[in-house]
Design a protein around this motif. Structure first.
Motif, PDB file in Angstrom:
ATOM      1  N   TYR A  90       0.836  -1.215   0.000  1.00  0.00           N
ATOM      2  CA  TYR A  90       0.000   0.000   0.000  1.00  0.00           C
ATOM      3  C   TYR A  90       0.868   1.262   0.000  1.00  0.00           C
ATOM      4  O   TYR A  90       0.539   2.257  -0.641  1.00  0.00           O
ATOM      5  CB  TYR A  90      -0.965  -0.005   1.200  1.00  0.00           C
ATOM      6  CG  TYR A  90      -2.381  -0.340   0.779  1.00  0.00           C
ATOM      7  CD1 TYR A  90      -2.782  -1.660   0.613  1.00  0.00           C
ATOM      8  CD2 TYR A  90      -3.310   0.664   0.492  1.00  0.00           C
ATOM      9  CE1 TYR A  90      -4.071  -1.968   0.184  1.00  0.00           C
ATOM     10  CE2 TYR A  90      -4.600   0.366   0.061  1.00  0.00           C
ATOM     11  CZ  TYR A  90      -4.979  -0.951  -0.092  1.00  0.00           C
ATOM     12  OH  TYR A  90      -6.246  -1.241  -0.530  1.00  0.00           O
ATOM     13  N   GLU A  91       1.999   1.203   0.732  1.00  0.00           N
ATOM     14  CA  GLU A  91       2.910   2.361   0.784  1.00  0.00           C
ATOM     15  C   GLU A  91       3.522   2.596  -0.597  1.00  0.00           C
ATOM     16  O   GLU A  91       3.544   3.714  -1.112  1.00  0.00           O
ATOM     17  CB  GLU A  91       4.008   2.081   1.827  1.00  0.00           C
ATOM     18  CG  GLU A  91       4.983   3.215   2.047  1.00  0.00           C
ATOM     19  CD  GLU A  91       4.433   4.305   2.952  1.00  0.00           C
ATOM     20  OE1 GLU A  91       4.069   3.990   4.098  1.00  0.00           O
ATOM     21  OE2 GLU A  91       4.371   5.474   2.492  1.00  0.00           O
ATOM     22  N   ARG A  92       4.018   1.505  -1.213  1.00  0.00           N
ATOM     23  CA  ARG A  92       4.670   1.608  -2.524  1.00  0.00           C
ATOM     24  C   ARG A  92       3.687   2.025  -3.603  1.00  0.00           C
ATOM     25  O   ARG A  92       3.967   2.880  -4.425  1.00  0.00           O
ATOM     26  CB  ARG A  92       5.215   0.226  -2.932  1.00  0.00           C
ATOM     27  CG  ARG A  92       6.662   0.005  -2.663  1.00  0.00           C
ATOM     28  CD  ARG A  92       7.257  -1.169  -3.433  1.00  0.00           C
ATOM     29  NE  ARG A  92       6.417  -2.320  -3.626  1.00  0.00           N
ATOM     30  CZ  ARG A  92       6.276  -3.317  -2.759  1.00  0.00           C
ATOM     31  NH1 ARG A  92       6.917  -3.291  -1.602  1.00  0.00           N
ATOM     32  NH2 ARG A  92       5.490  -4.354  -3.023  1.00  0.00           N
ATOM     33  N   ARG A  93       2.524   1.409  -3.610  1.00  0.00           N
ATOM     34  CA  ARG A  93       1.578   1.617  -4.722  1.00  0.00           C
ATOM     35  C   ARG A  93       0.796   2.917  -4.585  1.00  0.00           C
ATOM     36  O   ARG A  93       0.535   3.614  -5.562  1.00  0.00           O
ATOM     37  CB  ARG A  93       0.651   0.393  -4.802  1.00  0.00           C
ATOM     38  CG  ARG A  93      -0.518   0.492  -5.749  1.00  0.00           C
ATOM     39  CD  ARG A  93      -0.103   0.665  -7.206  1.00  0.00           C
ATOM     40  NE  ARG A  93      -1.293   0.702  -8.038  1.00  0.00           N
ATOM     41  CZ  ARG A  93      -1.981   1.812  -8.317  1.00  0.00           C
ATOM     42  NH1 ARG A  93      -1.578   2.974  -7.847  1.00  0.00           N
ATOM     43  NH2 ARG A  93      -3.069   1.750  -9.067  1.00  0.00           N
TER      44      ARG A  93
ATOM     45  N   GLY B  91       1.222   5.249  -1.657  1.00  0.00           N
ATOM     46  CA  GLY B  91       1.730   6.228  -0.682  1.00  0.00           C
ATOM     47  C   GLY B  91       0.870   6.263   0.576  1.00  0.00           C
ATOM     48  O   GLY B  91       0.810   7.274   1.269  1.00  0.00           O
TER      49      GLY B  91
ATOM     50  N   THR C  17       0.170   4.921   4.354  1.00  0.00           N
ATOM     51  CA  THR C  17       0.874   4.256   5.454  1.00  0.00           C
ATOM     52  C   THR C  17      -0.135   3.533   6.342  1.00  0.00           C
ATOM     53  O   THR C  17      -1.140   4.120   6.743  1.00  0.00           O
ATOM     54  CB  THR C  17       1.645   5.310   6.291  1.00  0.00           C
ATOM     55  OG1 THR C  17       2.483   6.024   5.380  1.00  0.00           O
ATOM     56  CG2 THR C  17       2.498   4.675   7.368  1.00  0.00           C
TER      57      THR C  17
ATOM     58  N   GLN D 179      -6.189   7.016   0.129  1.00  0.00           N
ATOM     59  CA  GLN D 179      -5.323   8.185  -0.116  1.00  0.00           C
ATOM     60  C   GLN D 179      -5.943   9.480   0.407  1.00  0.00           C
ATOM     61  O   GLN D 179      -5.253  10.478   0.540  1.00  0.00           O
ATOM     62  CB  GLN D 179      -5.061   8.337  -1.630  1.00  0.00           C
ATOM     63  CG  GLN D 179      -4.035   7.360  -2.159  1.00  0.00           C
ATOM     64  CD  GLN D 179      -3.948   7.388  -3.678  1.00  0.00           C
ATOM     65  OE1 GLN D 179      -4.237   6.400  -4.328  1.00  0.00           O
ATOM     66  NE2 GLN D 179      -3.549   8.497  -4.258  1.00  0.00           N
TER      67      GLN D 179
END
Ligand SMILES: Cc1ncc(COP(=O)(O)O)c(C=O)c1O
Length: 389
Positions: free
Chosen positions: A81-84, A86, A88, A222
Motif C-alpha cells: 500500500y505504501e509503494r503503490r 503512498g 501508510t 489516499q
C-alpha cells in the motif's frame, strides 16, 4: 425442519436460470462461448506457484493458521500500500488478510447492521454488498449508478433521513459491473458525506491493478480522513490471477478492522499458510506480469468494444477492470436479450439485472476469455447480427 426466514429474504439468484440454460445447451452438445465469468483465463505467475509448492512441503504450514494472518503477510500488505498508493498502514492494527475479499465483504455487515438497519449499496453492484446486509437482517438502500453520472452515486439525491439512519456505505471503483472509475475528487466527496452522516464506509478495490491506457486507479485510503470513517477491501485475485487460491485483505480504520477480526475469529481459522507465503511473494516479488496481462486485456477490450458497437450494442471503453458494460437495443429486457444471444448465437453474457434493477437495459461481457475463443465469439456475434438484417 424449518429453515430460517432470513433465507427467504435473499432475492432469487438470477444467474441460476441462465446457468441452467447453459448447462442444458452444453449437455445437448452445443458449443457455448462464455463471456459471463470474471475469472482471469491467464495462470497465476509461476514464481508465486513455486512459493506455494515450497511452503506446502513445510509441516509448520500444515497446522491451523491464525485468523489475524502471518505478521509477515500483514507487513507485506502494508508495504504494498505504501509503494503503490503512498498510504501508510499499521500492519498490526490496520491490516487484516481475508479468505478472498468476498468472505470479508459478506461478514462486514455483521459488524454494523442490526435488524432493520440500513446500508447504502450501489445499484448495479457486486451482489455480496447487499446480500451481506440482508443476511444480517438489515435493508439495503440502493444508490443508483446512472450512465449520465458516469456510474457514480449522487450523494445529494439520498434523502437526509436515510443517510442519517444508514450505518454502512458500500462503494466500488474501478467498478464491477460497469467498468467505471472514480477519481480522488469523488473519494473526497464520499469521505465528506460519510463524516456528515456518521457512515462507516467500505470501499471495495480489487481492480486497481487491472487498468489500461496508462491509467493508475487511486485508493480510497489516499484521502486524508478516509481512515477515520472507512476501510478498503482489496484482493490478490485479479492482480495476480489468484482467484482460486482465495486470498484478499481489508485495510484502514483500526476499529473497523478489529470488529471484522472479532467476527471472523469466531467463524474461521484463517488462510492456509502456504497460500499466505505465496501472497507475500506476490506482493514483494516481480510485478512485471501486471503490465503484460493488462496489455492482453487492453487488446481484447479494443477488439470487443469495436464489434459490440458494430452490432449496435453501445459500450464505453473502460479504463479499468475486465468488464464491458453494454447497452442493449430498446425493446428487450436484459434477461430476454441474454437468452436470445444464448439461443441464437451460442454466446453467454451476464444480464445487467443480475447486479440490481438499475442494470436493466445492459449486459456485462468479461474479457477473461482466451484469444481464440474471443475471436470465435466475435465472429459469431457479427454473423448473428448479419442474419438479423
Ligand atoms: C467488486 C468485487 N469485489 C470483490 C470480488 C471478490 O474477489 P475475491 O476473489 O477476493 O473474493 C469480486 C470478484 O469478482 C468483485 O468483482
Amino acid at each position: 425442519m424449518e429453515l430460517a426466514k432470513r433465507l427467504n429474504r435473499l432475492p432469487p439468484y438470477l444467474f441460476v436460470e441462465i446457468n441452467q440454460k447453459i448447462a442444458e445447451l452444453r449437455a445437448r452438445g452445443e458449443d457455448i462461448i462464455s463471456f459471463a465469468i470474471g475469472d482471469p483465463d491467464l495462470p497465476t505467475p509461476s514464481h508465486i506457484i513455486e512459493h506455494i509448492c515450497q511452503a506446502a512441503q513445510d509441516p509448520a504450514n500444515h497446522r491451523y493458521p491464525e485468523t489475524a494472518g502471518l505478521p509477515e503477510l500483514r507487513q507485506a500488505i502494508a508495504e504494498w500500500y505504501e509503494r503503490r498508493f503512498g498510504v501508510t498502514l499499521d500492519p498490526d492494527k490496520e491490516v487484516l488478510p481475508l479468505i478472498g475479499s468476498k468472505e470479508g465483504i459478506g461478514h462486514m455487515a455483521l459488524c454494523f447492521i442490526e435488524p432493520g438497519d440500513l446500508a447504502l449499496v450501489p445499484d448495479p453492484g457486486y451482489p455480496p454488498f447487499f446480500m451481506g446486509t440482508i443476511l444480517a437482517g438489515g435493508k439495503p438502500y440502493f444508490m443508483p449508478l446512472k450512465e449520465e453520472n458516469d456510474f457514480l452515486p449522487d450523494f445529494k439525491a439520498i434523502p437526509t433521513e436515510v443517510a442519517d439512519k444508514a450505518k454502512l456505505m458500500w462503494l466500488n471503483y474501478p467498478n464491477n459491473p460497469t467498468g467505471a472509475i472514480a477519481g480522488l475528487d469523488f473519494f473526497e466527496k464520499a469521505v465528506h458525506f460519510a463524516q456528515q452522516h456518521d457512515l462507516a464506509t467500505c470501499h471495495d478495490a480489487p481492480y486497481t491493478e487491472v487498468a489500461f491506457d496508462g491509467y493508475k486507479p487511486p485508493s480510497f485510503m489516499q484521502i486524508p480522513g478516509a481512515k477515520k470513517i472507512g476501510v478498503e477491501f482489496h484482493s490478490l485475485s485479479k492482480t495476480y490471477h489468484m482467484t482460486g487460491w482465495r486470498i484478499g485483505m481489508v485495510v484502514g480504520n483500526a476499529d473497523i478492522v478489529d470488529a471484522l477480526f472479532r467476527v471472523k475469529s469466531n467463524l474461521d481459522s484463517g488462510i492456509p499458510q502456504a497460500i499466505q507465503y505465496a501472497a507475500v511473494e506476490a506482493l514483494r516479488g516481480s510485478q512485471e506480469h501486471i503490465a503484460e496481462h493488462n496489455a492482453i486485456f487492453q487488446r481484447r477490450r479494443d477488439k470487443l468494444v469495436k464489434v459490440l458497437n458494430e452490432i449496435e450494442l453501445k459500450a464505453r471503453i473502460p479504463k479499468a477492470t475486465f468488464y464491458i458494460w453494454a447497452k442493449i437495443p430498446q425493446g428487450y429486457t436484459s434477461m430476454g436479450f441474454t437468452k436470445k444471444l444464448l439461443d441464437e448465437a451460442g454466446i453467454a453474457v451476464t444480464p445487467g439485472t443480475g447486479y440490481g434493477k438499475e442494470g436493466e437495459g445492459y449486459i456485462r461481457l468479461s474479457l477473461t476469455i482466451s484469444d481464440d475463443r474471443l475471436e470465435q465469439g466475435m465472429g459469431r456475434l457479427l454473423a448473428w447480427h448479419r442474419r438479423r438484417g
